[in-house]
Scaffold this active site. Structure first.
Site, PDB file in Angstrom:
ATOM      1  N   GLY A 141      -6.328 -11.091  -8.137  1.00  0.00           N
ATOM      2  CA  GLY A 141      -5.458 -10.851  -9.279  1.00  0.00           C
ATOM      3  C   GLY A 141      -5.830 -11.570 -10.563  1.00  0.00           C
ATOM      4  N   GLU A 178      -4.394 -18.947 -13.232  1.00  0.00           N
ATOM      5  CA  GLU A 178      -3.557 -18.135 -12.326  1.00  0.00           C
ATOM      6  C   GLU A 178      -2.935 -16.982 -13.095  1.00  0.00           C
ATOM      7  OE1 GLU A 178      -2.836 -18.126  -9.169  1.00  0.00           O
ATOM      8  OE2 GLU A 178      -2.610 -20.149  -8.364  1.00  0.00           O
ATOM      9  N   ASP A 179      -2.812 -15.831 -12.426  1.00  0.00           N
ATOM     10  CA  ASP A 179      -2.105 -14.711 -13.048  1.00  0.00           C
ATOM     11  C   ASP A 179      -0.599 -14.967 -13.074  1.00  0.00           C
ATOM     12  OD1 ASP A 179      -1.977 -14.558 -10.307  1.00  0.00           O
ATOM     13  OD2 ASP A 179      -2.755 -12.515 -10.157  1.00  0.00           O
ATOM     14  N   ASP A 237       4.834 -18.176  -8.803  1.00  0.00           N
ATOM     15  CA  ASP A 237       6.137 -17.728  -8.338  1.00  0.00           C
ATOM     16  C   ASP A 237       6.799 -18.910  -7.620  1.00  0.00           C
ATOM     17  OD1 ASP A 237       8.238 -16.175  -7.477  1.00  0.00           O
ATOM     18  OD2 ASP A 237       7.094 -14.934  -6.104  1.00  0.00           O
ATOM     19  N   LYS A 243       7.180 -17.526 -13.146  1.00  0.00           N
ATOM     20  CA  LYS A 243       8.460 -17.000 -12.644  1.00  0.00           C
ATOM     21  C   LYS A 243       9.244 -18.196 -12.102  1.00  0.00           C
ATOM     22  CE  LYS A 243       7.925 -12.956 -10.184  1.00  0.00           C
ATOM     23  NZ  LYS A 243       7.915 -12.207  -8.892  1.00  0.00           N
ATOM     24  N   PHE A 296       9.659  -8.188  -9.736  1.00  0.00           N
ATOM     25  CA  PHE A 296       8.295  -7.990  -9.248  1.00  0.00           C
ATOM     26  C   PHE A 296       7.505  -7.223 -10.296  1.00  0.00           C
ATOM     27  CE2 PHE A 296       4.752  -6.512  -6.775  1.00  0.00           C
ATOM     28  CZ  PHE A 296       4.471  -7.609  -5.981  1.00  0.00           C
ATOM     29  N   VAL A 297       6.465  -7.833 -10.802  1.00  0.00           N
ATOM     30  CA  VAL A 297       5.704  -7.235 -11.896  1.00  0.00           C
ATOM     31  C   VAL A 297       4.310  -6.840 -11.430  1.00  0.00           C
ATOM     32  CG1 VAL A 297       6.975  -8.351 -13.765  1.00  0.00           C
ATOM     33  CG2 VAL A 297       5.054  -9.552 -12.718  1.00  0.00           C
ATOM     34  N   ARG A 325      -3.392  -2.790 -10.595  1.00  0.00           N
ATOM     35  CA  ARG A 325      -4.100  -3.930 -11.193  1.00  0.00           C
ATOM     36  C   ARG A 325      -4.721  -3.562 -12.539  1.00  0.00           C
ATOM     37  NH1 ARG A 325      -4.697  -8.078  -7.383  1.00  0.00           N
ATOM     38  NH2 ARG A 325      -5.039  -7.465  -5.232  1.00  0.00           N
TER      39      ARG A 325
HETATM   40  P1  IMP Z   1       3.455 -18.144  -5.177  1.00  0.00           P
HETATM   41  O1  IMP Z   1       4.790 -17.728  -4.651  1.00  0.00           O
HETATM   42  O2  IMP Z   1       3.565 -18.928  -6.455  1.00  0.00           O
HETATM   43  O3  IMP Z   1       2.667 -18.905  -4.144  1.00  0.00           O
HETATM   44  O4  IMP Z   1       2.681 -16.832  -5.511  1.00  0.00           O
HETATM   45  C1  IMP Z   1       2.012 -16.158  -4.477  1.00  0.00           C
HETATM   46  C2  IMP Z   1       1.286 -14.951  -4.973  1.00  0.00           C
HETATM   47  O5  IMP Z   1       2.199 -13.877  -4.897  1.00  0.00           O
HETATM   48  C3  IMP Z   1       0.776 -14.935  -6.399  1.00  0.00           C
HETATM   49  O6  IMP Z   1      -0.474 -15.536  -6.547  1.00  0.00           O
HETATM   50  C4  IMP Z   1       0.682 -13.448  -6.648  1.00  0.00           C
HETATM   51  O7  IMP Z   1      -0.529 -12.943  -6.172  1.00  0.00           O
HETATM   52  C5  IMP Z   1       1.823 -12.917  -5.807  1.00  0.00           C
HETATM   53  N1  IMP Z   1       2.981 -12.596  -6.639  1.00  0.00           N
HETATM   54  C6  IMP Z   1       4.064 -13.345  -6.903  1.00  0.00           C
HETATM   55  N2  IMP Z   1       4.916 -12.699  -7.701  1.00  0.00           N
HETATM   56  C7  IMP Z   1       4.331 -11.503  -7.954  1.00  0.00           C
HETATM   57  C8  IMP Z   1       4.714 -10.376  -8.752  1.00  0.00           C
HETATM   58  O8  IMP Z   1       5.768 -10.326  -9.403  1.00  0.00           O
HETATM   59  N3  IMP Z   1       3.830  -9.342  -8.770  1.00  0.00           N
HETATM   60  C9  IMP Z   1       2.649  -9.342  -8.086  1.00  0.00           C
HETATM   61  N4  IMP Z   1       2.256 -10.371  -7.348  1.00  0.00           N
HETATM   62  C10 IMP Z   1       3.102 -11.447  -7.278  1.00  0.00           C
END
Ligand code: IMP
Length: 193
Positions: A52, A106-107, A110, A138, A160-161, A173
């Site tokens: 991503g 990082e993209d 969350d 987020k 969710f984006v 993507r």
């Molecule tokens: P984390 O919860 O911060 O560990 O994020 C885990 C991964 O979930 C991120 O690196 C993204 O790849 C994916 N992710 C979290 N939120 C979204 C979203 O809103 N759209 C798409 N991927 C997401």
């Protein structure tokens, strides 16, 4: 909110554009200016997570006015097999980062579990510094309270984006903007990268 471009495939599955192509481009340029200023004269390595992060990394690195090495990691999802937050490295860095300044690009952050895992891995190699640059933050779902987020593109609501590297089941993507999906996926589908 701007309207959804109808010519893009699967645009009917999207609810709304959260961040337009122009907004993303402008903010990426601002972040690149800040990073260029802060890391002038430093040996900088930009590290991102496949898949991503590659769109953001590509645009961000091209907007920098300082030299930087690029490198990539890949990890397993922690959600499917290891809900305790334990991830596994699928692809390690090619660069030696000891003594160098690392910026984790990082993209989206969350819960913060992915970033926390990656930081732990990076710190074992004794870099000169490690900081995070995330396009999207987020914060509503954050579990890890203290992450070194030095650069933040946008704080976004708990939705969710997709687009600009972010996928839902490997789709969307390629979209040049960031949009909210019409149907909210299960949390377990929120996989790293
Ligand atoms: P984390 O919860 O911060 O560990 O994020 C885990 C991964 O979930 C991120 O690196 C993204 O790849 C994916 N992710 C979290 N939120 C979204 C979203 O809103 N759209 C798409 N991927 C997401």
């Amino acid at each position: 909110m701007s309207s959804l471009p109808v010519t893009r495939p699967a645009a009917d599955e999207l609810k709304e554009v959260l961040l337009s192509e122009e907004q993303v481009r402008a903010r990426v340029a601002e972040l690149a200016a800040d990073i260029s200023r802060d890391y002038t004269g430093r040996d900088l390595v930009l590290v991102t997570v496949l898949r991503g992060g590659i769109f953001f990394l590509a645009d961000l690195s091209r907007a920098l006015t300082i030299p930087a090495a690029l490198d990539f990691m890949a990890i397993t999802s922690y959600t499917a097999d290891s809900p305790s937050g334990v991830a596994r490295l699928l692809k390690d860095l090619d660069e030696e980062i000891t003594g160098r300044h690392v910026l984790l690009v990082e993209d989206i952050i969350d819960t913060g579990l992915t970033a926390a895992y990656l930081l732990r891995v990076l710190h074992t190699r004794n870099p000169a510094s490690v900081a995070i640059c995330t396009l999207l933050d987020k914060t509503a779902r954050r579990i890890v309270p203290t992450l070194p987020i030095r650069y933040r593109g946008f704080e976004i609501p708990d939705a969710f984006v997709v687009g600009y590297g972010l996928d839902f089941r490997q789709q969307y993507r390629h979209l040049p903007y960031i949009a909210v999906l019409k149907e909210e996926p299960e949390t377990s589908l929120s996989l790293p990268g």
